[in-house]
Design a protein around this motif. Structure first.
Motif, PDB file in Angstrom:
ATOM      1  N   GLU A 161      36.378  21.621 -29.831  1.00  0.00           N
ATOM      2  CA  GLU A 161      35.030  21.446 -29.286  1.00  0.00           C
ATOM      3  C   GLU A 161      35.012  20.385 -28.200  1.00  0.00           C
ATOM      4  N   GLU A 162      35.839  19.364 -28.328  1.00  0.00           N
ATOM      5  CA  GLU A 162      35.905  18.331 -27.294  1.00  0.00           C
ATOM      6  C   GLU A 162      36.474  18.910 -25.997  1.00  0.00           C
ATOM      7  N   VAL A 163      37.514  19.732 -26.114  1.00  0.00           N
ATOM      8  CA  VAL A 163      38.096  20.358 -24.925  1.00  0.00           C
ATOM      9  C   VAL A 163      37.083  21.302 -24.283  1.00  0.00           C
ATOM     10  N   ILE A 164      36.408  22.110 -25.088  1.00  0.00           N
ATOM     11  CA  ILE A 164      35.396  23.035 -24.567  1.00  0.00           C
ATOM     12  C   ILE A 164      34.295  22.257 -23.851  1.00  0.00           C
ATOM     13  N   GLN A 165      33.859  21.156 -24.459  1.00  0.00           N
ATOM     14  CA  GLN A 165      32.802  20.334 -23.851  1.00  0.00           C
ATOM     15  C   GLN A 165      33.260  19.749 -22.527  1.00  0.00           C
ATOM     16  N   LYS A 166      34.489  19.279 -22.473  1.00  0.00           N
ATOM     17  CA  LYS A 166      34.997  18.680 -21.234  1.00  0.00           C
ATOM     18  C   LYS A 166      35.145  19.726 -20.129  1.00  0.00           C
ATOM     19  N   LEU A 167      35.610  20.913 -20.486  1.00  0.00           N
ATOM     20  CA  LEU A 167      35.713  21.979 -19.484  1.00  0.00           C
ATOM     21  C   LEU A 167      34.334  22.369 -18.965  1.00  0.00           C
ATOM     22  N   THR A 168      33.380  22.479 -19.870  1.00  0.00           N
ATOM     23  CA  THR A 168      32.016  22.841 -19.484  1.00  0.00           C
ATOM     24  C   THR A 168      31.407  21.774 -18.580  1.00  0.00           C
ATOM     25  N   ALA A 169      31.631  20.514 -18.912  1.00  0.00           N
ATOM     26  CA  ALA A 169      31.088  19.418 -18.105  1.00  0.00           C
ATOM     27  C   ALA A 169      31.764  19.334 -16.743  1.00  0.00           C
ATOM     28  N   ALA A 170      33.027  19.740 -16.664  1.00  0.00           N
ATOM     29  CA  ALA A 170      33.772  19.629 -15.405  1.00  0.00           C
ATOM     30  C   ALA A 170      33.416  20.723 -14.402  1.00  0.00           C
ATOM     31  N   GLU A 171      32.899  21.852 -14.870  1.00  0.00           N
ATOM     32  CA  GLU A 171      32.605  22.976 -13.968  1.00  0.00           C
ATOM     33  C   GLU A 171      31.689  22.589 -12.807  1.00  0.00           C
ATOM     34  N   PRO A 172      30.519  21.968 -13.073  1.00  0.00           N
ATOM     35  CA  PRO A 172      29.660  21.615 -11.933  1.00  0.00           C
ATOM     36  C   PRO A 172      30.288  20.548 -11.038  1.00  0.00           C
ATOM     37  N   LEU A 173      31.114  19.681 -11.609  1.00  0.00           N
ATOM     38  CA  LEU A 173      31.789  18.669 -10.789  1.00  0.00           C
ATOM     39  C   LEU A 173      32.792  19.332  -9.847  1.00  0.00           C
ATOM     40  N   ALA A 174      33.541  20.301 -10.359  1.00  0.00           N
ATOM     41  CA  ALA A 174      34.497  21.021  -9.518  1.00  0.00           C
ATOM     42  C   ALA A 174      33.770  21.705  -8.372  1.00  0.00           C
ATOM     43  N   THR A 175      32.672  22.347  -8.689  1.00  0.00           N
ATOM     44  CA  THR A 175      31.888  23.039  -7.661  1.00  0.00           C
ATOM     45  C   THR A 175      31.386  22.047  -6.615  1.00  0.00           C
ATOM     46  N   GLU A 176      30.926  20.902  -7.066  1.00  0.00           N
ATOM     47  CA  GLU A 176      30.423  19.874  -6.153  1.00  0.00           C
ATOM     48  C   GLU A 176      31.506  19.409  -5.183  1.00  0.00           C
ATOM     49  N   TYR A 177      32.757  19.388  -5.637  1.00  0.00           N
ATOM     50  CA  TYR A 177      33.865  18.963  -4.802  1.00  0.00           C
ATOM     51  C   TYR A 177      34.536  20.127  -4.070  1.00  0.00           C
ATOM     52  N   GLY A 178      33.899  21.292  -4.128  1.00  0.00           N
ATOM     53  CA  GLY A 178      34.430  22.444  -3.412  1.00  0.00           C
ATOM     54  C   GLY A 178      35.634  23.087  -4.076  1.00  0.00           C
ATOM     55  N   LEU A 179      35.829  22.820  -5.349  1.00  0.00           N
ATOM     56  CA  LEU A 179      36.942  23.411  -6.086  1.00  0.00           C
ATOM     57  C   LEU A 179      36.444  24.619  -6.870  1.00  0.00           C
ATOM     58  N   ALA A 180      37.323  25.530  -7.143  1.00  0.00           N
ATOM     59  CA  ALA A 180      36.955  26.734  -7.891  1.00  0.00           C
ATOM     60  C   ALA A 180      36.774  26.389  -9.363  1.00  0.00           C
ATOM     61  N   ALA A 181      35.579  26.625  -9.879  1.00  0.00           N
ATOM     62  CA  ALA A 181      35.295  26.361 -11.291  1.00  0.00           C
ATOM     63  C   ALA A 181      35.624  27.573 -12.153  1.00  0.00           C
ATOM     64  N   GLY A 182      35.907  28.708 -11.528  1.00  0.00           N
ATOM     65  CA  GLY A 182      36.188  29.931 -12.263  1.00  0.00           C
ATOM     66  C   GLY A 182      37.297  29.800 -13.290  1.00  0.00           C
ATOM     67  N   PRO A 183      38.444  29.183 -12.926  1.00  0.00           N
ATOM     68  CA  PRO A 183      39.512  29.038 -13.919  1.00  0.00           C
ATOM     69  C   PRO A 183      39.094  28.187 -15.127  1.00  0.00           C
ATOM     70  N   MET A 184      38.283  27.164 -14.890  1.00  0.00           N
ATOM     71  CA  MET A 184      37.809  26.343 -16.012  1.00  0.00           C
ATOM     72  C   MET A 184      36.920  27.152 -16.929  1.00  0.00           C
ATOM     73  N   SER A 185      36.039  27.929 -16.350  1.00  0.00           N
ATOM     74  CA  SER A 185      35.144  28.775 -17.141  1.00  0.00           C
ATOM     75  C   SER A 185      35.950  29.805 -17.930  1.00  0.00           C
ATOM     76  N   ALA A 186      36.930  30.414 -17.286  1.00  0.00           N
ATOM     77  CA  ALA A 186      37.777  31.406 -17.958  1.00  0.00           C
ATOM     78  C   ALA A 186      38.570  30.765 -19.094  1.00  0.00           C
ATOM     79  N   ASP A 187      39.126  29.567 -18.848  1.00  0.00           N
ATOM     80  CA  ASP A 187      39.878  28.874 -19.892  1.00  0.00           C
ATOM     81  C   ASP A 187      38.975  28.468 -21.051  1.00  0.00           C
ATOM     82  N   CYS A 188      37.764  28.054 -20.727  1.00  0.00           N
ATOM     83  CA  CYS A 188      36.798  27.673 -21.757  1.00  0.00           C
ATOM     84  C   CYS A 188      36.499  28.873 -22.659  1.00  0.00           C
ATOM     85  N   ASN A 189      36.230  30.020 -22.056  1.00  0.00           N
ATOM     86  CA  ASN A 189      35.958  31.236 -22.838  1.00  0.00           C
ATOM     87  C   ASN A 189      37.180  31.665 -23.634  1.00  0.00           C
ATOM     88  N   ALA A 190      38.361  31.553 -23.034  1.00  0.00           N
ATOM     89  CA  ALA A 190      39.597  31.911 -23.742  1.00  0.00           C
ATOM     90  C   ALA A 190      39.802  31.003 -24.946  1.00  0.00           C
TER      91      ALA A 190
END
Length: 124
Positions: free
Chosen positions: A76-105
């Motif tokens: 749950e901590e890893v899932i939470q960190k991935l979820t929290a990092a997605e908007p930060l990645a987007t803000e920095y112009g990075l692809a959040a898709g892999p984080m979202s996919a890893d979170c779901n996986a």
């Protein structure tokens, strides 16, 4: 009438029993906390993660590295960190898709690990 806990409805066993037993396949999910208190050797996060480490599931090395980096077996901590990092990645112009996919996986792997560890008849 169910009790409300936040956005969730919490039913008593008697309220759920007719719904569950009317299904062809019936399961009652009590949560990993319930199972882990009875079968710590099967359902603790470290026991579940050891399955991932043993390559019994298809989790990628990227997620394994996140577990190592944060020094935790807590899914749950890893899932939470991935979820929290997605908007930060987007803000920095990075692809959040892999984080979202890893979170779901990871969510799917957690469910699969719990299911594979669950005894057919826990009372035995």
């Amino acid at each position: 009438m169910p009790n409300r806990v936040g956005n969730f409805s919490v039913y008593t066993y008697n309220e759920m029993r007719p719904k569950v037993f009317s299904l062809q396949k019936n399961h009652l999910l009590l949560g990993n906390g319930f199972s882990s208190s009875l079968f710590r050797h099967l359902f603790s996060y470290s026991a579940l993660r050891s399955q991932l480490d043993a390559n019994q599931f298809s989790i990628g090395t990227r997620i394994q590295n996140i577990f190592t980096h944060i020094r935790s077996d807590d899914f749950e901590e890893v899932i939470q960190k991935l979820t929290a990092a997605e908007p930060l990645a987007t803000e920095y112009g990075l692809a959040a898709g892999p984080m979202s996919a890893d979170c779901n996986a990871l969510k799917n792997e957690l469910i699969a690990a719990i299911g594979s560890n669950h005894p057919a008849h826990p009372w035995n």
